[in-house]
Design a protein around this motif. Structure first.
Motif, mmCIF file in Angstrom:
data_model
loop_
_atom_site.group_PDB
_atom_site.id
_atom_site.type_symbol
_atom_site.label_atom_id
_atom_site.label_comp_id
_atom_site.label_asym_id
_atom_site.label_seq_id
_atom_site.Cartn_x
_atom_site.Cartn_y
_atom_site.Cartn_z
ATOM 1 N N UNK A 274 -0.745 2.319 33.235
ATOM 2 C CA UNK A 274 -1.097 0.868 32.499
ATOM 3 C C UNK A 274 -0.996 1.165 31.093
ATOM 4 N N UNK A 275 0.278 0.497 30.587
ATOM 5 C CA UNK A 275 0.247 0.726 29.014
ATOM 6 C C UNK A 275 -0.405 -0.081 28.128
ATOM 7 N N UNK B 207 8.753 7.362 22.799
ATOM 8 C CA UNK B 207 7.590 8.164 22.470
ATOM 9 C C UNK B 207 6.689 8.447 23.434
ATOM 10 N N UNK B 208 6.888 9.787 23.770
ATOM 11 C CA UNK B 208 5.645 10.083 25.061
ATOM 12 C C UNK B 208 4.384 10.617 24.105
ATOM 13 N N UNK B 209 4.328 10.713 22.979
ATOM 14 C CA UNK B 209 3.236 11.071 22.445
ATOM 15 C C UNK B 209 1.917 10.004 22.306
ATOM 16 N N UNK C 188 15.026 -5.582 13.587
ATOM 17 C CA UNK C 188 13.675 -5.735 14.008
ATOM 18 C C UNK C 188 13.809 -5.065 15.400
ATOM 19 N N UNK C 189 12.437 -4.962 15.981
ATOM 20 C CA UNK C 189 12.197 -4.290 17.157
ATOM 21 C C UNK C 189 12.128 -5.386 18.186
ATOM 22 N N UNK C 190 12.982 -5.663 19.060
ATOM 23 C CA UNK C 190 13.394 -6.603 20.096
ATOM 24 C C UNK C 190 12.269 -6.417 21.319
ATOM 25 N N UNK C 191 11.480 -5.485 21.496
ATOM 26 C CA UNK C 191 10.539 -5.429 22.246
ATOM 27 C C UNK C 191 9.130 -5.936 21.898
ATOM 28 N N UNK C 192 8.994 -6.263 20.499
ATOM 29 C CA UNK C 192 7.888 -6.797 19.602
ATOM 30 C C UNK C 192 6.705 -5.748 19.995
ATOM 31 N N UNK C 193 7.142 -4.555 19.969
ATOM 32 C CA UNK C 193 6.002 -3.295 19.569
ATOM 33 C C UNK C 193 5.671 -3.085 18.443
ATOM 34 N N UNK D 230 3.167 6.641 23.554
ATOM 35 C CA UNK D 230 3.276 6.320 25.012
ATOM 36 C C UNK D 230 3.998 4.921 25.388
ATOM 37 N N UNK D 231 5.018 4.655 24.483
ATOM 38 C CA UNK D 231 5.975 3.344 24.913
ATOM 39 C C UNK D 231 7.185 3.546 24.150
ATOM 40 N N UNK D 232 7.690 2.721 23.612
ATOM 41 C CA UNK D 232 8.920 2.413 23.343
ATOM 42 C C UNK D 232 9.382 1.346 22.261
#
Length: 477
Positions: free
Chosen positions: A12-13, A423-425, A443-448, A468-470
């Protein structure tokens, strides 16, 4: 073919608050030294098959600059009852609107276990659920009429449909005396309901053509591709299996099951005689073997080398594994990448894996249960859109360590490409990287990330990725 089945523990992210932007000029020279790059020697643009431009208001798939994405439209042991074709058909409009360009279906013809079979034990290649045979009229998935309606609907959505082809072995024949074994064998297929491609003991190993070929599976009768009669029925004659599937049933391509069981010349000859997209299931992590088979079969191949490296990277805390060789690095035109399928599902940390295959070269595949049941569909749709619209050009790996991976797609034919940061950290990370863009806002197209940095005149910029995301960066346009 079903070999093993793994239960998936879902990750679960969490959604993290974005860090505030900082002065990009701080310690610029130091950070430039930290970021080191390596260019992967691959082709300059994508080569996957694609229909026509990205999701449109009409709901029809339209290919963007990055091409399209393949959906595996089933999983092992989909519900019995003959309704699967209808289930898939009802999802096609939404899939095509999300940027899915093709759907791979399970083996569509009647198999030994009739209404209970997943199709990998084929009896009658021309019975699509329209003959009373092996205990049922319909297959597990439905009737021929329902299958044809699915294919028609897919084509109306500008999507292609790939058939799962099982030609290594057959099942469901009657017992007959076999002079080559001195026993009775289950090799009498003379009474199949369609009347097409009747078979007997000389069409299976061992026979007058030899004792065996490259491999047999599960004790099933092993089809002899060296026999001209078998060749004629598989791809030669006008009503051969391949030509019937393509010209009558209107399939657009093929996923060849268990290609370890026969020589690559079989797929090559099928492709030469029948045409259409093709991909082989060569279950082998050795990239040399995958490349050898793809070249000799004149076919794409599933990138098992990338699959096992992704498991090492995302589940075992070693993103450096993504530096290793993979089929998409050898030849992206012949690499079909995937995170899970009906046979094997070992990657637990799946969203970064999907971010990887949907930003890198090759033809990416989405697994039905990941998309429809297990993962965040909105995030997958975002990655599919990024793939279709931004993932262009060859690939340069910019930075790797155990926890971080940054790569750049270098753009093609006016499309700007992208930078992906995985990023796995357990904490936010930042890096200076060199982009394709000089003095441009990105810009970051994921919105993260909420950063909107501007690249320097020398194309360097600082980007970030959540724990733990990208994040995936491109021109703000």
């Amino acid at each position: 073919m079903k070999k093993t089945h793994f239960l998936v523990s879902m990750l679960v992210l969490a959604v993290f608050n974005s860090c505030q932007n900082t002065d990009e000029n701080d310690n610029e020279n130091l950070r430039k030294q930290e970021s080191h790059s390596k260019t992967v020697n691959v082709t300059t643009h994508d080569g996957r098959p694609f229909s026509t431009g990205s999701g449109s208001v009409s709901g029809k798939f339209v290919s963007g600059p990055g091409g399209g994405v393949l959906m595996q439209g089933f999983y092992w042991d989909v519900p019995e009852g003959g309704n699967w074709w209808n289930t898939v058909k009802d999802k096609l409009a939404a899939w095509s609107d999300s940027g899915i360009s093709a759907v791979w279906l399970p083996p569509a013809s009647k198999a030994q276990n009739g209404a209970y079979s997943m199709g990998y034990d084929p009896t009658d290649y021309y019975d699509f659920g329209n003959f009373n045979q092996n205990g049922s009229v319909e297959t597990r998935f439905g009737s021929r009429t329902e299958l044809e309606a699915l294919i028609t609907k897919a084509h109306a959505e500008n999507m292609q449909v790939y058939a799962d082809i099982v030609i290594n072995h057959n099942s469901g024949g009657q017992s007959q005396s076999n002079p080559f074994t001195g026993t009775n064998t289950w090799t009498d297929f003379s009474a199949i309901a369609s009347g097409k491609f009747p078979r007997s003991y000389n069409d299976f190993y061992k026979n007058s053509y030899g004792n065996n070929d490259e491999g047999a599976f599960g004790g099933f009768p092993d089809l002899c591709h060296a026999n001209p009669y078998v060749q004629d029925w598989l791809w030669g004659r006008d009503d051969s299996v391949g030509k019937y599937y393509k010209n009558v049933m209107k399939f657009d391509g093929w996923r060849f099951d268990y290609v370890k069981g026969f020589g690559p010349w079989v797929v090559n000859t099928w492709n030469s005689n029948v045409g259409g997209f093709s991909v082989g299931e060569l279950w082998d992590s050795n990239v040399n073997t995958l490349e050898w088979w793809a070249n000799n079969a004149n076919s794409s191949v599933f990138d098992f080398a990338a699959y096992y490296k992704m498991d090492e990277a995302f589940d075992n805390g070693n993103l450096n594994a993504l530096n290793d060789d993979m089929m998409w690095k050898r030849n992206p035109y012949k690499a079909v990448t995937f995170v899970a399928n009906h046979d094997t599902d070992i990657i637990n940390n799946k969203m970064p894996a999907y971010a990887y295959i949907l930003t890198h070269e090759g033809y990416p595949t989405i697994f039905y249960r990941d998309y429809e049941e297990w993962l965040n569909k909105q995030k997958l749709n975002n990655l599919i859109w990024i793939h279709n619209n931004k993932a262009t050009g060859n690939t340069s790996i910019l930075y790797t360590d155990n926890d971080e991976y940054i790569a750049r797609r270098n753009g093609y034919n006016g499309n700007p490409g992208l930078v992906v940061y995985i990023n796995n950290s357990s904490s936010w990370q930042e890096r200076w990287v060199q982009t394709n863009w000089s003095s441009k806002q990105i810009k970051d197209f994921t919105g993260n990330s909420t950063w909107y940095p501007t690249t320097q005149g020398d194309q360097w910029v600082k980007i970030q990725s959540p724990p733990n995301s990208y994040s995936i960066w491109s021109l703000n346009q």
